[in-house]
Design a protein around this motif. Structure first.
Motif, short mmCIF file in Angstrom:
data_model
loop_
_atom_site.label_atom_id
_atom_site.label_comp_id
_atom_site.label_asym_id
_atom_site.label_seq_id
_atom_site.Cartn_x
_atom_site.Cartn_y
_atom_site.Cartn_z
N ILE A 48 -17.80 -17.51 -35.19
CA ILE A 48 -18.72 -16.37 -35.16
C ILE A 48 -18.58 -15.61 -36.47
O ILE A 48 -17.50 -15.12 -36.80
CB ILE A 48 -18.40 -15.42 -34.00
N ASP A 62 -13.49 -15.84 -34.13
CA ASP A 62 -14.35 -14.66 -34.24
C ASP A 62 -14.08 -13.93 -35.55
O ASP A 62 -13.02 -13.34 -35.74
CB ASP A 62 -14.11 -13.72 -33.05
N SER A 70 -16.41 -11.66 -36.73
CA SER A 70 -17.44 -10.62 -36.70
C SER A 70 -16.79 -9.24 -36.85
O SER A 70 -15.57 -9.10 -36.72
CB SER A 70 -18.22 -10.69 -35.39
N ARG A 105 -15.90 -7.30 -30.87
CA ARG A 105 -14.75 -8.10 -30.45
C ARG A 105 -14.64 -8.21 -28.93
O ARG A 105 -14.40 -9.29 -28.39
CB ARG A 105 -13.47 -7.49 -31.02
N HIS A 114 -17.13 -10.65 -27.40
CA HIS A 114 -16.87 -12.05 -27.75
C HIS A 114 -15.64 -12.60 -27.02
O HIS A 114 -15.64 -13.75 -26.57
CB HIS A 114 -16.69 -12.17 -29.27
N ILE A 166 -9.08 -14.43 -33.47
CA ILE A 166 -9.95 -13.35 -33.93
C ILE A 166 -9.42 -12.76 -35.23
O ILE A 166 -8.22 -12.68 -35.46
CB ILE A 166 -10.08 -12.24 -32.87
#
Length: 338
Positions: free
Chosen positions: A7, A71, A73, A78, A81, A94
């Protein structure tokens, strides 16, 4: 081969795509970004048009076969996701920070505990070579018991986008790395914090771009943190400059060079006599930064070990960020005791 849904196709997303390219055991299954053209361009640059480009994680989860999620982003997305990934029992790596708020962080921890799932935070600074070099010296007891740690981080930046919406852009973005490193180096959790923030004249940010903080750690160790994203010169490295005062000597990390100077046990007149400073050779023989994290995540997904920066540990680092903000807002010393 582990298939990864990524992502984010911005600057950090492009860097992570390169890290994936460098791996022999991981391949991208899909790339997600609200800007489909940007995502498609990144796919063409790094792989091929056969990798699916989607606008939401749910779209990708419903259409591609994958083993895990990455992730990259902004933090305000967060929670959603992680929720989507854990709903499919899919491990997720992440980018920092764990969450955009302490409430979101607690909600994430509730989900992690309920699903018993793997959520790893990319605190890649722990695995930079200069940082690992310092850590090896501290763990070996090179300078004995610590009493004081000084951390300095100065950069002159002009950032747009979500950074301009943050009340404390340095704290809410970068400082999580340095605060996490305090815990990493000391192997302990802070007891109290007192902090102030301000926005210097000429700053390119709307929010406060500078901070000064004092942490008390166990065993009477004091850590001071002085940082700014509105510096006007003589910048530090991104790792920052660190000075560790121990009972037997000093370790410094300055401009990513590690130096040790120790007491000789002698006194000349009124002066304590020290050895000559020694520059320490960097640790070698292992991947660093994001490459280390991705490999560690891959091994954990396969059932080989637990990464050091899982959400259950990282919650303590992001808590430091919000305790600093609490002290700034209240103008008081804030305790970490629940």
């Amino acid at each position: 081969m582990m298939r990864l849904i990524q992502i984010g196709a911005g600057n950090m997303g492009a860097w992570w795509m390169q890290v994936i390219d460098d791996s022999d055991d991981i391949e991208p299954a899909a790339l997600i970004d609200i800007d489909s053209a940007r995502a498609a361009a990144l796919v063409r640059k790094h792989r091929s048009d056969s990798i699916g480009v989607y606008k939401t994680l749910y779209d990708a989860l419903n259409r591609v076969q994958a083993d895990a999620v990455l992730d990259v982003s902004p933090p305000q997305f967060r929670l959603a996701h992680i929720h989507a990934a854990l709903d499919r029992n899919m491990p997720i790596l992440i980018e920092k920070p764990l969450a955009a708020s302490m409430n979101d962080a607690r909600a994430i921890m509730d989900m992690v505990n309920a699903h018993d799932s793997l959520v790893v935070v990319a605190q890649n600074y722990r695995y930079h070579v200069p940082i690992m070099t310092v850590k090896s010296l501290l763990d070996a007891g090179e300078i004995g018991r610590l009493s004081k740690v000084t951390v300095e981080h100065y950069r002159g930046l002009s950032l747009s986008g979500f950074h301009q919406q943050l009340a404390y852009p340095l704290l809410q973005d970068m400082s999580i790395h340095h605060l996490d490193l305090m815990r990493f180096f000391l192997g302990a959790e802070p007891l109290t914090i007192f902090a102030r923030s301000w926005n210097p004249p000429g700053s390119a940010f709307n929010g406060d771009a500078s901070v000064a903080a004092i942490f008390d750690f166990p065993n009477h160790v004091v850590v001071t943190y002085d940082a700014s994203w509105s510096s006007n010169g003589l910048e530090t490295s991104w790792n920052g400059n660190w000075r560790f005062e121990g009972e037997a000597g000093v370790i410094t990390l300055r401009d990513d060079v590690v130096t040790v100077q120790k007491r000789t046990g002698k006194i000349s007149g009124r002066d304590i006599v020290f050895d000559e400073p020694r520059v320490i050779a960097p640790v070698a023989g292992m991947p660093s930064g994001q490459h280390y994290l991705l490999r560690e995540f891959y091994e954990a997904v396969r059932g080989n070990g637990v990464p050091a920066t899982i959400a259950q540990d990282n919650i303590h680092s992001i808590r430091m960020v919000f305790k600093v903000i609490e002290s700034i807002k209240s103008g008081t010393v804030v305790t970490f005791a629940e």
